[in-house]
Design an enzyme around this catalytic site. Structure first.
Site, PDB file in Angstrom:
ATOM      1  N   HIS A 164      -5.093  11.293  -4.537  1.00  0.00           N
ATOM      2  CA  HIS A 164      -6.494  10.933  -4.795  1.00  0.00           C
ATOM      3  C   HIS A 164      -7.421  12.122  -4.482  1.00  0.00           C
ATOM      4  CE1 HIS A 164      -9.821   7.753  -4.528  1.00  0.00           C
ATOM      5  NE2 HIS A 164     -10.404   8.825  -4.015  1.00  0.00           N
ATOM      6  N   GLU A 165      -7.185  12.778  -3.337  1.00  0.00           N
ATOM      7  CA  GLU A 165      -8.075  13.877  -2.941  1.00  0.00           C
ATOM      8  C   GLU A 165      -7.874  15.116  -3.820  1.00  0.00           C
ATOM      9  OE1 GLU A 165     -10.386  12.949  -1.135  1.00  0.00           O
ATOM     10  OE2 GLU A 165      -9.431  11.148  -0.357  1.00  0.00           O
TER      11      GLU A 165
ATOM     12  N   CYS B  82     -12.676   4.289  -3.374  1.00  0.00           N
ATOM     13  CA  CYS B  82     -13.220   5.642  -3.232  1.00  0.00           C
ATOM     14  C   CYS B  82     -14.567   5.569  -2.533  1.00  0.00           C
ATOM     15  CB  CYS B  82     -13.376   6.285  -4.609  1.00  0.00           C
ATOM     16  SG  CYS B  82     -13.984   7.978  -4.547  1.00  0.00           S
TER      17      CYS B  82
ATOM     18  N   HIS C 144      -9.734  14.670  -6.917  1.00  0.00           N
ATOM     19  CA  HIS C 144     -11.168  14.977  -6.755  1.00  0.00           C
ATOM     20  C   HIS C 144     -11.440  16.464  -6.967  1.00  0.00           C
ATOM     21  CE1 HIS C 144     -13.252  11.365  -5.659  1.00  0.00           C
ATOM     22  NE2 HIS C 144     -12.538  11.111  -4.575  1.00  0.00           N
TER      23      HIS C 144
HETATM   24 ZN    ZN Z   1     -12.402   9.288  -3.685  1.00  0.00          ZN
END
Ligand code: ZN
Length: 203
Positions: free
Chosen positions: A147-148, A105, A151
């Site tokens: 992953h995004e 990340c 977030h």
């Molecule tokens: Zn990240």
């Protein structure tokens, strides 16, 4: 997506894990206006400066539900785009295959740990104009879309690791953290732990 969004952006500081904006759910995008376009431009400039394959708005300190990506799929074909208000759907039952791969990340630079995730992810949401879009991601892109979207829900991939993996991840990050200035990638990272001698002045 509109390729003009790849130009005219300013490189911004990338926020780090532990900063509150990284651990809170974001507000939905409701105005598809020039402010959003400028944010997206700045995010592309920042992601490329940091050599990333994806970047969420929270990573430039903005608590809004938008991310960008420029990431290869399982066939090594680069896919690029913008997602506002994304939702990820993952395969269930027999269609669900977990794949273990190193994940990192930009907001915890230098740290990589293996994490199992489904190898296919369907992301639905809106583009920068508000039009409905859907992307089926495979390979690294499947991982990136998950992953995004995490977030934007206030989750970082360390939250998905068991205690031991998380400890190793932080240790790895700490051992390399000195290479990343606090405002990275505004100030580039240093390429060597050893200070380089100054070049001889040339007359
Ligand atoms: Zn990240």
């Amino acid at each position: 997506m509109d390729n003009s969004l790849l130009e005219g952006g300013t490189v911004l500081r990338i926020t780090r894990w532990g900063e509150p904006v990284m651990h809170q759910p974001t507000a939905p995008i409701t105005e598809f206006d020039d402010d959003l376009r400028q944010l997206i431009r700045d995010m592309f400039a920042t992601m490329y400066a940091a050599d990333g394959v994806g970047l969420a708005a929270t990573q430039v300190g903005v608590s809004k539900a938008v991310f960008i990506y420029d990431c290869p799929d399982e066939n090594d074909v680069r896919q690029r785009g913008v997602f506002c208000n994304p939702t990820v759907t993952l395969p269930e039952g027999r269609d669900r295959n977990l794949e273990g791969a190193e994940e990192g990340c930009l907001s915890l630079p230098g740290g990589f740990q293996s994490l199992h995730r489904p190898d296919r992810a369907t992301c639905t949401g809106q583009d920068e104009t508000g039009a409905e879009i859907e992307v089926v991601g495979t390979g690294l892109l499947a991982r990136c879309l998950q992953h995004e979207t995490d977030h934007l829900n206030g989750m970082v991939f360390g939250d998905r690791l068991a205690g031991r993996g998380r400890k190793l991840l932080y240790r790895q990050h700490e051992s390399l953290a000195h290479r990343y200035p606090d405002d990275w990638p505004v100030t580039p990272k240093t390429t060597s732990a050893v200070p380089q001698p100054e070049a001889e002045p040339k007359a």
